[in-house]
Design an enzyme around this catalytic site. Sequence first.
Site, short mmCIF file in Angstrom:
data_model
loop_
_atom_site.label_atom_id
_atom_site.label_comp_id
_atom_site.label_asym_id
_atom_site.label_seq_id
_atom_site.Cartn_x
_atom_site.Cartn_y
_atom_site.Cartn_z
CG HIS A 251 51.73 12.98 52.70
ND1 HIS A 251 50.41 12.92 52.31
CD2 HIS A 251 52.35 13.79 51.81
CE1 HIS A 251 50.25 13.67 51.23
NE2 HIS A 251 51.41 14.19 50.91
CG HIS A 383 58.60 18.44 47.36
ND1 HIS A 383 58.31 18.29 48.69
CD2 HIS A 383 57.40 18.41 46.72
CE1 HIS A 383 57.01 18.16 48.87
NE2 HIS A 383 56.43 18.24 47.68
#
Length: 409
Positions: A251, A383
């Site tokens: 993150h 992703h």
Amino acid sequence: MTGAPDRLLCSAEELAAEADRLLEFTRASAVEGGFGWLDNDGAVEERDLQLWITGRMTHVCALGHLLGKPGFLELVEHGVEALGENFHDDEFGGWYAAISPDGERPTGFAKEAYAHSFVILAASSAQLCQARGADDLLSDALAVHDHHFWDDAAGMTRESFSANWRSEEAYRGINANMHTVEAFLAAGDVTGDERLHHRAGRIVTRTIDGFARGNGWRIPEHFTPDWEPMLEHNRDDPAHPFRPYGATIGHGLEWTRLTLATAASIGGPEWDWATPAAVALAERAIADGWAADGHDGFVYTTDWSGAPVTRARMHWVVTEALGAAWALHHVTGDARWPELFGQWWDYAKANLVDHERGSWHAELAPGNTPAAGTWSGKPDTYHAVQAMLLPRLPLTPSFASALAARPRS
């Protein structure tokens, strides 16, 4: 291609080929009712269909169509239909978190900001494809978010509700807000509604210039409804797939790219803090996460001193490291970022890319062998596909809008 790293330029053909390979793997995920969870061989597992996967894969299929791949517009429209019909709650509005494998009935009744962000993202990308039903889906998704999830006083999104919206979870999470930033930036690009970009900017500013800066650039993930950090949350479940304990390395890297993209989208001197903050975020994540236990790869999480907690290597963390390196070089011109991009791409090819069965291993053990402690199979390609598109794009809030605007060769 302005500002793209030389190392990335040299790798562009290789990355494009990997994107094509991932898109082919994506095709098999379409099932009645949406997109399914893929196993290690690329077959759909017999399990409930997840809203977040159907949203993500609809978006990925939109990227495939915008790249000129045949058959992907039909897959986009399949996803739009599934979101508009199978997952949609016709009684109370919004979208169920999960439905049965045949797509006929809801099985997960919560209304989650995390998953709803992918409905906005999917609808935004589908609208750029001029897919049937995309306009209505995006309008509905934005209205639901505006009415239920957006907290204007906090400048952040609420987390989740019961199916009838009457019961709200007493929790706030950074993960849902991060993906809401991505969704708002994409929707703002598509609709021209600058309000959405500025809402994304409010989330980024509070999260990064506030929470992250105030915590040594390790982003607190879990909060009370009043936005008080809960730093010990889920200590007894440290490898949780969505709400792990501690600092989540990936993150920090993902927010690096989103911070720079938001600053590029909104602009102005009030965003002068964004580039040094993005550098600080990435440097902290790399120092804490890369080879932290003596083995190459990024650990999943650390404690608040930077010591590894969950040492598994998740594929999505490396993809976000690639995105961060690309974005930072684009903005700063610093030659260390393409060097790191090359190092991490070489690692991914050697350890994460499944050259035999397709896609990428979702998770590796600390010694870089395939594992399934947190994730099983290869659930989606979101992703990895986005990471493989970077050399083709300028720094932009939206992968799909950048592909739609690029000159055709």
